[in-house]
Design an enzyme around this catalytic site. Structure first.
Site, PDB file in Angstrom:
ATOM      1  N   GLY A  87       0.807  -1.229   0.000  1.00 37.50           N
ATOM      2  CA  GLY A  87       0.000   0.000   0.000  1.00 37.50           C
ATOM      3  C   GLY A  87       0.832   1.268   0.000  1.00 37.50           C
ATOM      4  O   GLY A  87       0.333   2.338   0.336  1.00 37.50           O
ATOM      5  N   LYS A 146       3.421  16.525  -5.749  1.00 36.57           N
ATOM      6  CA  LYS A 146       3.681  16.919  -4.355  1.00 36.57           C
ATOM      7  C   LYS A 146       4.471  18.223  -4.310  1.00 36.57           C
ATOM      8  O   LYS A 146       4.198  19.096  -3.482  1.00 36.57           O
ATOM      9  CB  LYS A 146       4.437  15.807  -3.638  1.00 36.57           C
ATOM     10  CG  LYS A 146       3.555  14.600  -3.356  1.00 36.57           C
ATOM     11  CD  LYS A 146       4.362  13.445  -2.823  1.00 36.57           C
ATOM     12  CE  LYS A 146       3.461  12.295  -2.410  1.00 36.57           C
ATOM     13  NZ  LYS A 146       4.187  11.056  -2.195  1.00 36.57           N
ATOM     14  N   GLU A 158       1.327   4.522  -5.532  1.00 34.48           N
ATOM     15  CA  GLU A 158       0.092   5.001  -6.120  1.00 34.48           C
ATOM     16  C   GLU A 158      -0.700   3.795  -6.635  1.00 34.48           C
ATOM     17  O   GLU A 158      -0.123   2.720  -6.859  1.00 34.48           O
ATOM     18  CB  GLU A 158       0.432   5.917  -7.303  1.00 34.48           C
ATOM     19  CG  GLU A 158       0.908   7.285  -6.897  1.00 34.48           C
ATOM     20  CD  GLU A 158      -0.151   8.008  -6.105  1.00 34.48           C
ATOM     21  OE1 GLU A 158      -1.162   8.429  -6.677  1.00 34.48           O
ATOM     22  OE2 GLU A 158       0.023   8.153  -4.883  1.00 34.48           O
TER      23      GLU A 158
HETATM   24  N1  LIG Z   1      -1.169   4.678  -0.478  1.00 37.70           N
HETATM   25  C1  LIG Z   1      -0.570   5.729   0.086  1.00 37.70           C
HETATM   26  O1  LIG Z   1       0.400   5.621   0.863  1.00 37.70           O
HETATM   27  C2  LIG Z   1      -1.090   7.106  -0.184  1.00 37.70           C
HETATM   28  C3  LIG Z   1      -0.542   8.196   0.517  1.00 37.70           C
HETATM   29  C4  LIG Z   1      -1.037   9.489   0.292  1.00 37.70           C
HETATM   30  C5  LIG Z   1      -2.046   9.646  -0.649  1.00 37.70           C
HETATM   31  N2  LIG Z   1      -2.551   8.571  -1.355  1.00 37.70           N
HETATM   32  C6  LIG Z   1      -3.600   8.805  -2.331  1.00 37.70           C
HETATM   33  O2  LIG Z   1      -4.800   8.134  -1.941  1.00 37.70           O
HETATM   34  C7  LIG Z   1      -5.596   7.904  -3.111  1.00 37.70           C
HETATM   35  C8  LIG Z   1      -6.090   6.450  -3.078  1.00 37.70           C
HETATM   36  O3  LIG Z   1      -4.989   5.564  -3.105  1.00 37.70           O
HETATM   37  P1  LIG Z   1      -5.209   3.989  -2.855  1.00 37.70           P
HETATM   38  O4  LIG Z   1      -3.851   3.434  -2.673  1.00 37.70           O
HETATM   39  O5  LIG Z   1      -6.242   3.783  -1.815  1.00 37.70           O
HETATM   40  O6  LIG Z   1      -5.814   3.540  -4.281  1.00 37.70           O
HETATM   41  P2  LIG Z   1      -6.660   2.197  -4.605  1.00 37.70           P
HETATM   42  O7  LIG Z   1      -6.413   1.145  -3.585  1.00 37.70           O
HETATM   43  O8  LIG Z   1      -6.428   1.895  -6.046  1.00 37.70           O
HETATM   44  O9  LIG Z   1      -8.192   2.682  -4.433  1.00 37.70           O
HETATM   45  C9  LIG Z   1      -8.757   3.656  -5.284  1.00 37.70           C
HETATM   46  C10 LIG Z   1     -10.259   3.632  -5.065  1.00 37.70           C
HETATM   47  O10 LIG Z   1     -10.835   4.690  -5.838  1.00 37.70           O
HETATM   48  C11 LIG Z   1     -11.980   4.198  -6.502  1.00 37.70           C
HETATM   49  N3  LIG Z   1     -12.251   5.063  -7.650  1.00 37.70           N
HETATM   50  C12 LIG Z   1     -11.461   5.386  -8.700  1.00 37.70           C
HETATM   51  N4  LIG Z   1     -12.104   6.199  -9.551  1.00 37.70           N
HETATM   52  C13 LIG Z   1     -13.340   6.426  -9.024  1.00 37.70           C
HETATM   53  C14 LIG Z   1     -14.477   7.188  -9.421  1.00 37.70           C
HETATM   54  N5  LIG Z   1     -14.476   7.907 -10.546  1.00 37.70           N
HETATM   55  N6  LIG Z   1     -15.585   7.167  -8.633  1.00 37.70           N
HETATM   56  C15 LIG Z   1     -15.609   6.460  -7.473  1.00 37.70           C
HETATM   57  N7  LIG Z   1     -14.557   5.708  -7.041  1.00 37.70           N
HETATM   58  C16 LIG Z   1     -13.436   5.703  -7.808  1.00 37.70           C
HETATM   59  C17 LIG Z   1     -11.621   2.777  -6.854  1.00 37.70           C
HETATM   60  O11 LIG Z   1     -12.777   2.043  -7.187  1.00 37.70           O
HETATM   61  P3  LIG Z   1     -12.740   0.455  -7.477  1.00 37.70           P
HETATM   62  O12 LIG Z   1     -12.582  -0.213  -6.120  1.00 37.70           O
HETATM   63  O13 LIG Z   1     -14.067   0.183  -8.075  1.00 37.70           O
HETATM   64  O14 LIG Z   1     -11.582   0.237  -8.398  1.00 37.70           O
HETATM   65  C18 LIG Z   1     -10.937   2.330  -5.550  1.00 37.70           C
HETATM   66  O15 LIG Z   1     -11.904   1.919  -4.614  1.00 37.70           O
HETATM   67  C19 LIG Z   1      -4.721   8.246  -4.317  1.00 37.70           C
HETATM   68  O16 LIG Z   1      -5.039   9.525  -4.798  1.00 37.70           O
HETATM   69  C20 LIG Z   1      -3.299   8.280  -3.723  1.00 37.70           C
HETATM   70  O17 LIG Z   1      -2.441   9.170  -4.417  1.00 37.70           O
HETATM   71  C21 LIG Z   1      -2.100   7.322  -1.110  1.00 37.70           C
END
Ligand SMILES: NC(=O)c1ccc[n+]([C@@H]2O[C@H](COP(=O)([O-])OP(=O)(O)OC[C@H]3O[C@@H](n4cnc5c(N)ncnc54)[C@H](OP(=O)(O)O)[C@@H]3O)[C@@H](O)[C@H]2O)c1
Length: 338
Positions: free
Chosen positions: A198, A216, A201
């Site tokens: 996790g 960033k 991105e």
């Molecule tokens: N991971 C980290 O350490 C971290 C740190 C800081 C910020 N972030 C940010 O947090 C965000 C999420 O990251 P993540 O790792 O959780 O990604 P992830 O596991 O891929 O989850 C993304 C989620 O967004 C949903 N989604 C995408 N497009 C959508 C839309 N148009 N309408 C509704 N839902 C939508 C996806 O739906 P589905 O389940 O249907 O695919 C999924 O549930 C990103 O912007 C990332 O840059 C992450």
């Protein structure tokens, strides 16, 4: 005489967009939050690309049929009271909606960098919408996953300081990859492991291309008062095939290889770049481990020796905690003014 119980405040209503790594961790944290009578929080709806679940309300049924699942969840917030959209997606289309939601009286809390780290016009639209509507934009999770980076920059500026330079290891995922890659496994395997943990991105290509760090740096630079356009930042992609040689070069030179973002302000001239650097052992950015972010800020009062901020900068737990911090700040602010 027994105290008269205070009436329970109306809950702050939340729509969660994105139920992946960060969204799920946020939902768990929200459920674990001990419901304070002064700041009760209610998760009204949650959406991903496949569905929208509405909890205990029928408002979503009245949403126009043509809107996507995210907009249905936002619609379920209804009208009046304190309403917060939490964006835990990496969706450009949803980032483009941030300004409109703010304008409609909804607060926005986001982990997505695509709002303030996207095109300058989108950043301007967000700032003017929240100023006009008196709504708030929580962005602590976007850079440093909740480390007090943006807050410190804003506090310094509010105190009249000019920010002269910022340098930082801003990608927890790249820091982790550079610390772990020892040649024993193909670089792609390490990328897969970082993704599974996790740290990356949703599309790890965004980390390796440097685009995530570009966003960033744009967010930090703009918070520091510099109107930086996306293409001003020169970004070096991290090429997996070259990594073993680059790490060996750094080892022979006695330094540490790091992916560093730099912003230098010389009068009206702004230099912004991100790429691999071999840091000397005494460099303020050369310390920290695992997914740590390390950021140095030079300003009027910290001219010679920079302000340093360091700590874990990636992962679902710290990112979800930062989202909840912003939600609580908005909820408490609303409770004070109501
Ligand atoms: N991971 C980290 O350490 C971290 C740190 C800081 C910020 N972030 C940010 O947090 C965000 C999420 O990251 P993540 O790792 O959780 O990604 P992830 O596991 O891929 O989850 C993304 C989620 O967004 C949903 N989604 C995408 N497009 C959508 C839309 N148009 N309408 C509704 N839902 C939508 C996806 O739906 P589905 O389940 O249907 O695919 C999924 O549930 C990103 O912007 C990332 O840059 C992450």
């Amino acid at each position: 005489m027994s105290a008269v119980p205070r009436p329970r405040a109306a809950p702050v209503r939340i729509a969660l967009l994105g139920t992946g790594t960060v969204g799920t961790a946020f939902r768990e944290r929200l459920h674990a939050w001990r419901d304070e009578p002064r700041t009760p929080l209610a998760l009204v709806a949650e959406a991903n690309t496949r569905t929208c679940r509405v909890h205990g309300a029928a408002t979503a049924a009245r949403a126009p049929v043509a809107v996507g699942f995210a907009e249905r969840a936002v619609h379920a917030l209804g009208s009046g009271g304190t309403r917060i959209v939490v964006d835990a997606t990496a969706s450009e289309a949803l980032a483009e909606c941030h300004a409109g939601w703010l304008e409609r009286g909804l607060h926005v809390v986001t982990a997505s960098k695509l709002g303030q780290g996207g095109p300058w016009s989108r950043w301007e639209a967000i700032v003017s919408a929240r100023t006009r509507a008196g709504t708030r934009y929580g962005d602590s999770a976007t850079v440093g996953a909740g480390l007090p980076l943006l807050r410190s920059l804003r506090d310094l500026r509010a105190a009249g300081e000019r920010i002269h330079a910022i340098a930082g290891v801003l990608s927890g995922s790249l820091a982790w990859l550079l610390a772990r890659h020892d040649g024993s496994r193909p670089f792609a395997d390490w990328v897969g492991e970082a993704h599974a943990r996790g740290y990356t991105e949703p599309d790890p290509g965004q980390d390796l291309s440097g685009e995530d760090v570009r966003r960033k740096l744009l967010i930090l630079a703009r918070a520091a008062g510099h109107a930086l356009a996306c293409d001003i930042v020169q970004v070096e992609p991290l090429l997996p095939a070259a990594m073993a040689a680059r790490l060996e070069e750094a080892r022979i030179a006695g330094g540490r290889l790091a992916y560093v973002a730099r912003l230098q302000c010389d009068g009206d001239r702004l230099l912004a770049r991100a790429g691999l650097e071999c840091l000397a052992p005494g460099d303020p950015l050369a310390h920290g481990g695992e997914t740590d972010n390390r950021v140095a800020i030079w300003c009027d009062r910290y001219r010679e020796r920079p302000l340093l901020i360091q700590g874990p900068g990636a992962g679902a737990g710290v990112t979800a905690a930062a989202l909840l911090d912003d939600v609580l700040a908005i909820a408490r602010g609303a409770a004070l003014t109501s």
